[in-house]
Each structure stands twice: as structure tokens, then as C-alpha cells.
Design a protein around this motif. Sequence first.
Motif, mmCIF file in Angstrom:
data_model
loop_
_atom_site.group_PDB
_atom_site.id
_atom_site.type_symbol
_atom_site.label_atom_id
_atom_site.label_comp_id
_atom_site.label_asym_id
_atom_site.label_seq_id
_atom_site.Cartn_x
_atom_site.Cartn_y
_atom_site.Cartn_z
ATOM 1 N N UNK A 66 44.858 23.695 -19.858
ATOM 2 C CA UNK A 66 44.310 24.755 -21.004
ATOM 3 C C UNK A 66 43.017 25.238 -20.691
ATOM 4 N N UNK A 67 42.260 24.875 -19.441
ATOM 5 C CA UNK A 67 41.073 25.427 -18.883
ATOM 6 C C UNK A 67 41.305 26.137 -17.400
ATOM 7 N N UNK A 68 41.063 27.363 -17.625
ATOM 8 C CA UNK A 68 41.404 28.049 -16.195
ATOM 9 C C UNK A 68 41.122 27.396 -14.833
ATOM 10 N N UNK A 69 39.609 26.877 -15.137
ATOM 11 C CA UNK A 69 38.675 26.278 -14.068
ATOM 12 C C UNK A 69 39.624 24.991 -13.454
ATOM 13 N N UNK A 70 39.983 24.179 -14.508
ATOM 14 C CA UNK A 70 40.640 23.073 -14.174
ATOM 15 C C UNK A 70 42.060 23.194 -13.464
ATOM 16 N N UNK A 71 42.765 24.076 -14.289
ATOM 17 C CA UNK A 71 44.157 24.520 -13.794
ATOM 18 C C UNK A 71 44.132 24.808 -12.217
#
Length: 251
Positions: free
Chosen positions: A236-241
Motif C-alpha cells: 500500500x506504499x509505493x516505496x515499500x512495494x
Amino acid sequence: MSHARRLLVVGNWKMHGTHASNEVLLEGLRSAGPLPCDAAVCVPFPYLAQAAERLARSPLAWGAQDCSAFEEGAYTGEVSAVMLADFGCRYVIVGHSERRALHAESDQTVADKARAALARGVTPIVCVGETLAQREAGETEVIVKRQLSAVIHTLGHCAGEMVVAYEPVWAIGTGHSASPEQAQAVHALLRSQLQAATRHAGGMRLLYGGSVKPDNAATLFAQPDIDGGLIGGAALKAADFLAICRAGVLR
Ligand code: PGA
């Protein structure tokens, strides 16, 4: 060691997001540029058109989180694989433990959904996994084999075309991932079960899911039979994904 299988990382958004919040997330994903793995997001049905529009010409594919076992007809509230194909879905998750538990989906229903998806050219990501009580009772192997066997039997010679996701129920959304060794042990079992059923087993991708985060993805993906992940909260977080997508580069 070099792996023959290209890593696949799939986001499972579950029932999260709005049109506005998705715009931000999809833009973050789209602008990432080339990725070292195959990647996709499985979004809620109402947002498939949005995902298709925003991710076209990006390295990411998109898909759904469930589909009907039936082609078409009087099934109020259901969404068919034909419809998913119509929206350009590459993948559909079937048999997620939340659906098995909350919607009483049987092994056979899950298998029928996988067959319906494949018949329309949508790759099913078939989830299997044991509960904590089942693990503690020493039943992990029996449970995951039973869940997978229904799908193998139903898909027949097409079994090699599915993606399998091992998701221990006790690891989902808890912050307590299976250890890489625990996950690898089950993946090896599943691989050998697939090997007995299809000569394509060596090329099939087996994903691990359950509290995968940027900081544990690399050790999980380094295991010989783990070929990527099914990612809930961290998708749900682009940076984490994206960090998880990049965690496999050292394989
Ligand atoms: P999680 O969910 O990453 O939030 O644990 C994984 C899943 O349910 O697919």
C-alpha cells in the motif's frame, strides 16, 4: 546460485484505497522505471479500470483478488474471469485464506475458480496455507498438500500454468513472517508435489506471502524454492512495494 525462475512480486491491496489514494499509489509505482522482476498489483474490482489506465505502458501488470468459478449467468455480485480478461488482468488471486475463512470457499471451489481463470488466459495465483492451530498440531504438510492437490487435479495438464502462493495464515498481517527456513521447507514440499503432477514444475513460480516487508524480503527471496512474494500491507506504499521488488536482485 542463479535461479532459473524470474522473481514475481504481487501486491494484494485487499479492501483498501479510494480513487484518490490509488492515484497517488499508482503514480508512485508507474514512475519507478524498469524493475528487476515481474510485478503486479491485485486491486479491488471497482478500480480495475483505473489500474489498467494508469499502469498501461508501465512494467507492472494488474489483476484482481477473486473471480467466479462460473462463466456467466445469474450470479448476483460475482465477477467472471471473462470480465477480468476484458480489463486486461494478467493475474487473479484465488483461494486467499481470508476468502476461504470468511466466504467458506472449499478446496474444490478454489480449484474451479483457478480453472475458470486459466480458461480465459488470466493466470491464477492459488493461495495455500495452514492456520497456527494446524501448524502446532503438526498438520502443515497435510493441509497445504490437500489444498494444492484439489487444484492440480482440476487443472490437469494445465497445472503448470498457475502460480502458487504459500501464505501461512498465522503470518498474514501479523508482522510475524515465517522464517526463510520455515517457508523454504513448505515451498520444497509444494515443488515436489507439483513435480509429480507436471513436467513444468521446475519453471513454476511459488510465492511466499505473510508479513513480507522491505527488510525481510531479500532473505526470503534468496531461498531456492521461493520465487517472489504476495504482499499485503507493504503493497500500500509505493516505496515499500518497490523496495520489495528490488530485493531479489542479488539472487
Ligand atoms: P500481509 O498480507 O503482507 O499484510 O501479511 C499478505 C496477504 O494476505 O496476501
